[in-house]
Design a protein around this motif. Structure first.
Motif, mmCIF file in Angstrom:
data_model
loop_
_atom_site.group_PDB
_atom_site.id
_atom_site.type_symbol
_atom_site.label_atom_id
_atom_site.label_comp_id
_atom_site.label_asym_id
_atom_site.label_seq_id
_atom_site.Cartn_x
_atom_site.Cartn_y
_atom_site.Cartn_z
ATOM 1 N N ALA A 154 0.850 -1.193 0.000
ATOM 2 C CA ALA A 154 0.000 0.000 0.000
ATOM 3 C C ALA A 154 0.884 1.240 0.000
ATOM 4 O O ALA A 154 1.969 1.252 0.564
ATOM 5 N N GLN A 155 0.364 2.277 -0.645
ATOM 6 C CA GLN A 155 1.161 3.495 -0.719
ATOM 7 C C GLN A 155 1.028 4.309 0.561
ATOM 8 O O GLN A 155 0.052 4.187 1.293
ATOM 9 N N SER A 156 2.025 5.148 0.827
ATOM 10 C CA SER A 156 1.975 6.058 1.972
ATOM 11 C C SER A 156 2.730 7.319 1.610
ATOM 12 O O SER A 156 3.583 7.323 0.724
ATOM 13 N N VAL A 157 2.401 8.396 2.296
ATOM 14 C CA VAL A 157 3.028 9.695 2.066
ATOM 15 C C VAL A 157 3.378 10.310 3.408
ATOM 16 O O VAL A 157 2.541 10.326 4.321
ATOM 17 N N THR A 158 4.586 10.847 3.518
ATOM 18 C CA THR A 158 5.040 11.499 4.741
ATOM 19 C C THR A 158 5.441 12.937 4.453
ATOM 20 O O THR A 158 6.235 13.190 3.542
ATOM 21 N N CYS A 190 8.221 16.192 0.943
ATOM 22 C CA CYS A 190 7.249 15.116 0.768
ATOM 23 C C CYS A 190 8.012 13.846 0.393
ATOM 24 O O CYS A 190 8.771 13.846 -0.584
ATOM 25 N N ASN A 191 7.822 12.791 1.141
ATOM 26 C CA ASN A 191 8.388 11.488 0.824
ATOM 27 C C ASN A 191 7.260 10.480 0.668
ATOM 28 O O ASN A 191 6.304 10.492 1.438
ATOM 29 N N TYR A 192 7.391 9.619 -0.313
ATOM 30 C CA TYR A 192 6.324 8.666 -0.581
ATOM 31 C C TYR A 192 6.878 7.250 -0.581
ATOM 32 O O TYR A 192 8.077 7.017 -0.746
ATOM 33 N N SER A 193 5.964 6.318 -0.421
ATOM 34 C CA SER A 193 6.288 4.902 -0.545
ATOM 35 C C SER A 193 5.246 4.276 -1.444
ATOM 36 O O SER A 193 4.049 4.321 -1.131
ATOM 37 N N TYR A 194 5.702 3.757 -2.587
ATOM 38 C CA TYR A 194 4.773 3.160 -3.539
ATOM 39 C C TYR A 194 5.547 2.246 -4.449
ATOM 40 O O TYR A 194 6.595 2.618 -4.953
ATOM 41 N N ALA A 243 -4.269 2.146 -10.680
ATOM 42 C CA ALA A 243 -4.709 0.752 -10.673
ATOM 43 C C ALA A 243 -5.754 0.491 -9.601
ATOM 44 O O ALA A 243 -6.391 -0.558 -9.604
ATOM 45 N N ALA A 244 -5.934 1.407 -8.703
ATOM 46 C CA ALA A 244 -6.889 1.233 -7.602
ATOM 47 C C ALA A 244 -7.968 2.306 -7.665
ATOM 48 O O ALA A 244 -8.302 2.920 -6.654
ATOM 49 N N GLY A 245 -8.479 2.549 -8.850
ATOM 50 C CA GLY A 245 -9.588 3.492 -8.979
ATOM 51 C C GLY A 245 -9.214 4.933 -8.772
ATOM 52 O O GLY A 245 -10.025 5.718 -8.303
ATOM 53 N N ASN A 246 -8.001 5.310 -9.137
ATOM 54 C CA ASN A 246 -7.544 6.692 -8.996
ATOM 55 C C ASN A 246 -7.538 7.166 -7.549
ATOM 56 O O ASN A 246 -7.630 8.357 -7.286
ATOM 57 N N LYS A 247 -7.448 6.243 -6.615
ATOM 58 C CA LYS A 247 -7.453 6.651 -5.221
ATOM 59 C C LYS A 247 -6.214 7.466 -4.887
ATOM 60 O O LYS A 247 -5.126 7.199 -5.387
ATOM 61 N N LEU A 248 -6.386 8.455 -4.039
ATOM 62 C CA LEU A 248 -5.282 9.273 -3.561
ATOM 63 C C LEU A 248 -4.986 8.957 -2.106
ATOM 64 O O LEU A 248 -5.905 8.811 -1.306
ATOM 65 N N THR A 249 -3.698 8.890 -1.782
ATOM 66 C CA THR A 249 -3.270 8.795 -0.386
ATOM 67 C C THR A 249 -2.554 10.087 -0.056
ATOM 68 O O THR A 249 -1.624 10.483 -0.756
ATOM 69 N N PHE A 250 -3.002 10.735 1.037
ATOM 70 C CA PHE A 250 -2.483 12.054 1.396
ATOM 71 C C PHE A 250 -1.491 11.986 2.540
ATOM 72 O O PHE A 250 -1.600 11.139 3.434
ATOM 73 N N GLY A 251 -0.540 12.930 2.521
ATOM 74 C CA GLY A 251 0.282 13.158 3.690
ATOM 75 C C GLY A 251 -0.499 13.943 4.732
ATOM 76 O O GLY A 251 -1.622 14.384 4.477
#
Lengths: 116, 114
Positions: free
Chosen positions: B1-5, B23-27, B97-105
């Motif tokens: 799963a993606q994450s944002v810091t 901004c750092n992300y994990s994906y 790939a997951a319905g354009n879902k956004l994960t926010f910091g």
């Protein structure tokens, strides 16, 4: 003007009451989303819908329900099962075109829900 | 799963000074990255986005962001801050790939000193 409208701007809920937040868009977007925002936190996805008459749970769907009977509208109901409903609720929408890399989400002005 | 810091909760900057928000992300896949700005009690406005191509992205209001894959970062910059830039800034990663879902910091609140 094209855009996303949310109403009301402020909403008060009594204990045990269900309340419904409205979200309407005239951008001809296919997909719509509901987010919850708490102070000091980012946005968390409640529900989303990519097409009329279909929707999926997001990360925090418990205590919420939605419907998508029209392309333009995606109302969110906060049920009495949601024990901590006080938050700022944001609706968003986007296209959902086959073959696109990623679609940009555009946001409405939000509804602040307070518990009496 | 993606994450944002977003490591900085608050930043205070003098008007006219430069600004950089981290901004750092994990994906696991190709990231699609966004910066949004939110004024108090308002919705989110898109500042800029990165899908592919040039890693330096220009946005509205004089903002730019640089995608660095090796550092998993997408930092936002502005050379000279105006008082109207005081707001909260959110970085987000998208998942087509997951319905354009956004994960926010968690957001960075910017205060501008006169």
């Amino acid at each position: 003007d094209g855009g996303i409208t949310q109403s009301p701007k402020y909403l008060f809920r009594k204990e045990g009451q269900n309340v419904t937040l409205s979200c309407e868009q005239n951008l001809n977007h296919d997909a719509m989303y509901w987010y919850r925002q708490d102070p000091g936190q980012g946005l968390r996805l409640i529900y989303y819908s990519q097409i009329v008459n279909d929707f999926q749970k997001g990360d925090i769907a418990e205590g919420y329900s939605v419907s998508r009977e029209k392309k333009e509208s995606f109302p969110l109901t906060v049920t009495s099962a949601q024990k901590n409903p006080t938050a700022f609720y944001l609706c968003a929408s986007s296209f959902d075109r086959a073959g696109s890399q990623q679609e940009t989400q555009y946001f409405g002005p939000g509804t602040r829900l307070l518990v009496l | 799963a993606q994450s944002v810091t977003q490591p900085d909760i608050h930043i205070t900057v003098s008007e006219g000074a430069s600004l950089e928000l981290r901004c750092n992300y994990s994906y696991g896949a190709t990231p699609y990255l966004f910066w949004y700005v939110q004024s108090p009690g308002q919705g989110l406005q898109l500042l800029l986005k990165y899908f592919s191509g040039d890693t330096l992205v220009q946005g509205i209001k004089g903002f730019e962001a640089e995608f660095k894959r090796s550092q998993s970062s997408f930092n936002l910059r502005k050379p000279s801050v105006h008082w109207s830039d005081a707001a909260e800034y959110f970085c987000a990663v998208g998942a087509r790939a997951a319905g354009n879902k956004l994960t926010f910091g968690g957001g960075t609140r910017v205060l501008v000193k006169p």
